[in-house]
Design an enzyme around this catalytic site. Sequence first.
Site, PDB file in Angstrom:
ATOM      1  N   ARG A 139       0.842  -1.194   0.000  1.00 59.93           N
ATOM      2  CA  ARG A 139       0.000   0.000   0.000  1.00 59.93           C
ATOM      3  C   ARG A 139       0.880   1.247   0.000  1.00 59.93           C
ATOM      4  NH1 ARG A 139      -4.826   1.405   4.335  1.00 59.93           N
ATOM      5  NH2 ARG A 139      -3.136   1.284   5.866  1.00 59.93           N
ATOM      6  N   ASP A 192      -3.882   2.875  13.892  1.00 61.98           N
ATOM      7  CA  ASP A 192      -3.098   3.586  12.885  1.00 61.98           C
ATOM      8  C   ASP A 192      -3.641   5.011  12.776  1.00 61.98           C
ATOM      9  OD1 ASP A 192      -5.354   3.529  11.255  1.00 61.98           O
ATOM     10  OD2 ASP A 192      -4.521   2.107   9.804  1.00 61.98           O
TER      11      ASP A 192
END
Length: 521
Positions: free
Chosen positions: A156, A436
């Site tokens: 990603r 996150d």
Amino acid sequence: MEKFSIQHSKKYEEIYSAELQLFLTELHEHFNAERQALLDKRKVLQKEFDQGILPRFLKETEEIRNGNWVCEPLPDSLLDRRVEITGPVDRKMIINAMNSGANCFMADFEDSNSPTWENVMDGQVNLRDLNNRNIDFEIKGKQYVLNEKPAVLLVRPRGLHLNEKHILINGEQASGSLIDFGIFLFLNAKKQLENGVGPYFYLPKLESYHESAWWNKVFVFSQNYLGIPQNTIKATVLIETITAAFQMDEIIYSLKEHMAGLNCGRWDYIFSFIKKFRKLPEFILPDRDQVTMTIHFMSSYSKLLVKTCHKRGVSAMGGMAAQIPVKHDENANEVAFAKVRADKEREVKNGHDGTWVAHPALVSVAKEVFDAGMLTPNQIDQKKEEYNIAEADLLTVPQGTITEAGVRKNINVGILYIESWLVGVGAAAIYNLMEDAATAEISRTQLWQVFHSQKPLENGQYLTKENYLKWQDEELEKIKEYVGATRYADGNFALATQLLQDMVFEENFEDFLTLRAYKYI
């Protein structure tokens, strides 16, 4: 003016060959101006939301939504994705994730990676070594060795909004998206093809099919440039913005030769819902803990994603189980694991083809659920025609309460995560959850919305500046006790506190806290 310049280049000279520099320059010159234009379009659309004009299924693309087209067949290595583990690109994490028993590992340069120069570049070195099977290492007397049959790798890159300040091309900061994608593809694609897999990516935070079409052009150009067969790159798009939820068919169509599936990026989706409608009083969400996947607008988005993906022949991936093992507390650990099981049972029943976990210990839990509920490699043949999701279903604001405890939790967790990010740790274990950047974004955005709307809390109080500062001081005392006096003294809590406070009080909402915080790492 130097065409391509890198700060701190000496340490990574082996990476930045003249050929790689030329490729990154070509990517920048072909695609960066359009990226900037796409970001400008987001600002124009936000002004419409501020006036109460809500997203809709697009009239202009009705033909695409109603068509019976399907995507290119999935490669064999992406047919069974029942459990994917995610995490940042540090060496130990990569080996543990690849060996975890998960089908796939998403190596993350985005929300679970604090993008310090060393984190980003060491991550590229680590992934190159992984693909060359040269990643084994020893630390503190412990050996980390890659298994014979590791997970399938997906990468990603950073979102379109993020720059890489350490690289200037033609005097402009480079795009974090193009740098992360370009370096990985250049160093690894041909080796991956030799290994029987391909360069597979997750694309984060897209807000429209125009943005996914931009990525498709990047893929076509890059494959031609590097002499890789067209349609080799495969991408899974995270549907983690409310605008993208209204354009799933269009996003798949724009990438249909390179499309592997869509994923329910649930935490960023909640952040996007709050952010886009932040000035509309009727769209104030209750405490974060009350916004689960079982409430109507979240459940509807998940089911629409399954139906859309299966109609087009690609994977519908479920969301993250953020729980991590609770050491020294068996009861709390069982509660955490039970939450994961319930979440995964809902996903497999709804038709998802796989799911995410954040910790190796949860791979077996998720796998057990999907093995029992999905006896084939995937459920793409289940078309779920019974899911009839209308525009109103995606925009139904849940009932619930805004509490002082919820506000305090947002302050507490927001400070803890921002501080972790500032010191270079983007995947932070906070109160037995792996958090996150989306965590801090939800906290910060909810605080901004409640503060500026001056909607009363459940107990009749308001989030005034006076109350915020009082609660902040009290939460900082709890944080000091939680992390310990030494860690607190050595950390960056004063800056984290100031950043969160400033972004809550300011009249103009900052789109991403990482844009401001990036100056300090």
